[in-house]
Write a protein that holds these residues in place. Sequence first.
Motif, PDB file in Angstrom:
ATOM      1  N   ARG A 192      -3.925 -12.574  37.983  1.00 51.71           N
ATOM      2  CA  ARG A 192      -4.964 -13.478  38.354  1.00 51.71           C
ATOM      3  C   ARG A 192      -5.985 -12.554  39.226  1.00 51.71           C
ATOM      4  O   ARG A 192      -7.113 -12.733  39.117  1.00 51.71           O
ATOM      5  CB  ARG A 192      -4.570 -14.661  38.779  1.00 51.71           C
ATOM      6  N   PHE A 193      -5.383 -11.811  40.077  1.00 48.09           N
ATOM      7  CA  PHE A 193      -6.248 -10.968  40.955  1.00 48.09           C
ATOM      8  C   PHE A 193      -6.840 -10.147  40.223  1.00 48.09           C
ATOM      9  O   PHE A 193      -8.153  -9.655  40.373  1.00 48.09           O
ATOM     10  CB  PHE A 193      -5.513 -10.430  42.210  1.00 48.09           C
ATOM     11  N   ALA A 194      -6.199  -9.426  39.162  1.00 50.61           N
ATOM     12  CA  ALA A 194      -6.829  -8.260  38.263  1.00 50.61           C
ATOM     13  C   ALA A 194      -8.038  -9.081  37.438  1.00 50.61           C
ATOM     14  O   ALA A 194      -9.074  -8.498  37.308  1.00 50.61           O
ATOM     15  CB  ALA A 194      -5.971  -7.755  37.284  1.00 50.61           C
ATOM     16  N   ASP A 195      -7.676 -10.282  36.977  1.00 52.78           N
ATOM     17  CA  ASP A 195      -8.779 -11.161  36.346  1.00 52.78           C
ATOM     18  C   ASP A 195     -10.098 -11.198  37.070  1.00 52.78           C
ATOM     19  O   ASP A 195     -11.141 -11.165  36.492  1.00 52.78           O
ATOM     20  CB  ASP A 195      -8.557 -12.381  35.841  1.00 52.78           C
ATOM     21  N   ARG A 196      -9.687 -11.413  38.442  1.00 57.92           N
ATOM     22  CA  ARG A 196     -10.930 -11.646  39.440  1.00 57.92           C
ATOM     23  C   ARG A 196     -11.564 -10.304  39.732  1.00 57.92           C
ATOM     24  O   ARG A 196     -12.716 -10.351  40.468  1.00 57.92           O
ATOM     25  CB  ARG A 196     -10.259 -12.326  40.533  1.00 57.92           C
ATOM     26  N   GLY A 197     -10.988  -9.326  39.303  1.00 55.45           N
ATOM     27  CA  GLY A 197     -11.639  -7.974  39.670  1.00 55.45           C
ATOM     28  C   GLY A 197     -11.233  -7.360  40.977  1.00 55.45           C
ATOM     29  O   GLY A 197     -12.003  -6.287  41.346  1.00 55.45           O
ATOM     30  N   ARG A 198     -10.271  -7.876  41.406  1.00 53.41           N
ATOM     31  CA  ARG A 198      -9.764  -7.417  42.909  1.00 53.41           C
ATOM     32  C   ARG A 198      -8.710  -6.322  42.611  1.00 53.41           C
ATOM     33  O   ARG A 198      -7.478  -6.642  42.161  1.00 53.41           O
ATOM     34  CB  ARG A 198      -9.225  -8.658  43.780  1.00 53.41           C
ATOM     35  N   ALA A 218      12.080  -2.981  36.820  1.00 57.94           N
ATOM     36  CA  ALA A 218      10.799  -2.934  36.154  1.00 57.94           C
ATOM     37  C   ALA A 218       9.986  -3.923  36.661  1.00 57.94           C
ATOM     38  O   ALA A 218       8.683  -3.854  37.057  1.00 57.94           O
ATOM     39  CB  ALA A 218      10.880  -3.198  34.785  1.00 57.94           C
ATOM     40  N   THR A 219      10.230  -5.472  36.933  1.00 56.14           N
ATOM     41  CA  THR A 219       9.418  -6.267  37.467  1.00 56.14           C
ATOM     42  C   THR A 219       9.061  -6.139  39.086  1.00 56.14           C
ATOM     43  O   THR A 219       7.825  -6.101  39.379  1.00 56.14           O
ATOM     44  CB  THR A 219      10.302  -7.648  37.683  1.00 56.14           C
ATOM     45  N   ARG A 220       9.971  -5.331  39.654  1.00 54.59           N
ATOM     46  CA  ARG A 220       9.393  -4.794  41.140  1.00 54.59           C
ATOM     47  C   ARG A 220       8.360  -3.971  41.086  1.00 54.59           C
ATOM     48  O   ARG A 220       7.566  -4.029  41.708  1.00 54.59           O
ATOM     49  CB  ARG A 220      10.852  -4.138  41.598  1.00 54.59           C
ATOM     50  N   ALA A 221       8.619  -3.121  39.950  1.00 51.72           N
ATOM     51  CA  ALA A 221       7.372  -1.798  39.740  1.00 51.72           C
ATOM     52  C   ALA A 221       6.196  -2.533  39.666  1.00 51.72           C
ATOM     53  O   ALA A 221       4.951  -2.139  39.960  1.00 51.72           O
ATOM     54  CB  ALA A 221       7.862  -0.908  38.858  1.00 51.72           C
ATOM     55  N   GLN A 222       6.149  -3.614  38.990  1.00 51.27           N
ATOM     56  CA  GLN A 222       4.983  -4.485  38.305  1.00 51.27           C
ATOM     57  C   GLN A 222       4.297  -5.070  39.443  1.00 51.27           C
ATOM     58  O   GLN A 222       3.094  -4.962  39.633  1.00 51.27           O
ATOM     59  CB  GLN A 222       5.052  -5.258  37.124  1.00 51.27           C
ATOM     60  N   VAL A 223       5.138  -5.426  40.152  1.00 47.14           N
ATOM     61  CA  VAL A 223       4.785  -6.470  41.454  1.00 47.14           C
ATOM     62  C   VAL A 223       4.209  -5.537  42.384  1.00 47.14           C
ATOM     63  O   VAL A 223       2.880  -5.629  43.210  1.00 47.14           O
ATOM     64  CB  VAL A 223       5.735  -7.264  42.123  1.00 47.14           C
ATOM     65  N   ASP A 224       4.824  -4.332  42.591  1.00 47.02           N
ATOM     66  CA  ASP A 224       4.231  -3.210  43.754  1.00 47.02           C
ATOM     67  C   ASP A 224       2.949  -2.903  43.305  1.00 47.02           C
ATOM     68  O   ASP A 224       2.280  -2.865  44.205  1.00 47.02           O
ATOM     69  CB  ASP A 224       5.391  -2.280  43.969  1.00 47.02           C
ATOM     70  N   ALA A 225       2.868  -2.359  42.334  1.00 38.65           N
ATOM     71  CA  ALA A 225       1.455  -1.887  41.647  1.00 38.65           C
ATOM     72  C   ALA A 225       0.544  -3.093  41.789  1.00 38.65           C
ATOM     73  O   ALA A 225      -0.790  -2.849  41.899  1.00 38.65           O
ATOM     74  CB  ALA A 225       1.795  -1.169  40.278  1.00 38.65           C
ATOM     75  N   GLY A 226       0.928  -4.274  41.168  1.00 43.17           N
ATOM     76  CA  GLY A 226       0.071  -5.240  40.897  1.00 43.17           C
ATOM     77  C   GLY A 226      -0.622  -5.802  42.287  1.00 43.17           C
ATOM     78  O   GLY A 226      -1.898  -6.317  42.269  1.00 43.17           O
ATOM     79  N   LEU A 227       0.143  -5.765  43.139  1.00 36.46           N
ATOM     80  CA  LEU A 227      -0.245  -6.529  44.542  1.00 36.46           C
ATOM     81  C   LEU A 227      -0.260  -5.354  45.653  1.00 36.46           C
ATOM     82  O   LEU A 227      -0.829  -5.866  46.739  1.00 36.46           O
ATOM     83  CB  LEU A 227       0.789  -7.712  45.138  1.00 36.46           C
TER      84      LEU A 227
END
Length: 432
Positions: A192-198, A218-227
Amino acid sequence: MGFDEFAQVERLGRKELRKLQDARLIEMVRRADRVSFYRQRFRQAGLKVEDIGSVDDLPKLPCTRKDDLRGQYPFGMFALPAERIARIHCSSGTTGKPTVSGYSREDLQLLGEVNARSLYAAGARPGMTLHNAFGYGLFTGGLGLHAGAERLGMTVVPVSGGMTDRQMTLIEDFKPQVISCTPSYALTLAERFADRGRSPQELSLEIAVMGAEPWNEATRAQVDAGLGLRSTNLYGLSEIIGPGVSQECREERNGSHIWEDHFYPEILDALSGAPVADGEEGVLVLTTLTKRAMPLLRYWTGDITSLNRQPCRCGRTHVRMAPVRGRSDDMLIVRGVNFYPSRVEEVLHEFQQLTPHYQLVLSREGSRDLVTLRVEPAPNLPQAARSQLVGRLGSRLKSTLGLTFRVEIAAPGQVPRSSGGKLSRVDDRRPA
């Protein structure tokens, strides 16, 4: 107990830790003898309270199961009179009577202590702000982390679950350094942050403490990178204390340290109940060593994991448990093949063309069980590439799990997301 004392007990030598466990177990068995359920268990096993003198004697006792707790509903497992019970939590009870957990005032102090230790191990420090997106109420997650953060000296934003747009606004405005939530909800926030452009670099978050459902690297990597943070795993269950039974350290992030001065762990074979060696998977069984209102002896958690007693870079000597692969009662059986949803998730993360959102739908045609995997494509995946991706994913699942899956690529947003609570990724539509 201050944090210097926490550091001392978390770094005790194994012999000193065993002495502490034995002494606390003796007192715990005396408390359990106040519960008619356990008095009957002792008699059935031909044991007296004095026969349990160390943790080595625990296998003399049968395991306590969730059905045992349901059978004593509501307050039959309490070792204290009603006037000394300070709080009651319970499970959702979606499969029958809920399991009830009672806490004395000392138990609530323990809840705060083990969660403060967990937050500290994750990298949180006094003065930081915690955005607590675990649910508040009968579920122990929100209140447990809240108590730990206050015990540590943090500022707490008790936002609970749901209302994602509001949560995002609070994160942007209040600028917390730490967030606690389920891993599936962390993925939702990142999306959702990515959708908001942040971008992740614009967020203040540095640490995520995640739990309440199985997840993997793999989930950890996605969370770390995404947030834009460093995530760690928190484990707990309401029957034992709530969150704070174990926690990954920030330094190693390779298994969660069980706070062994309060909880004694065993790993047993899921079918035979026999003990398994360190490093081998089985069901985690826990004995409370200090809980007063509701002592539990050899509680069969149902969670599949393993233990690692190798030295840890952080210096803590308490045993580490591997990430929970699934629950023994959540294992899926399709056409004679047994597997956990987490194994499907591990395969999915090999495919960069897919998002982390998926759902397993089990159905039956005639006498034949079918399993459909619904996944979502990464943004801008060409339509022409989808049929090839379906074939490759189906082949990989077949070779890994020995089972044929129907693979269905859903439109973006069609696979269920977490709204803050635990996310069920399995829709079993088969007749009972």
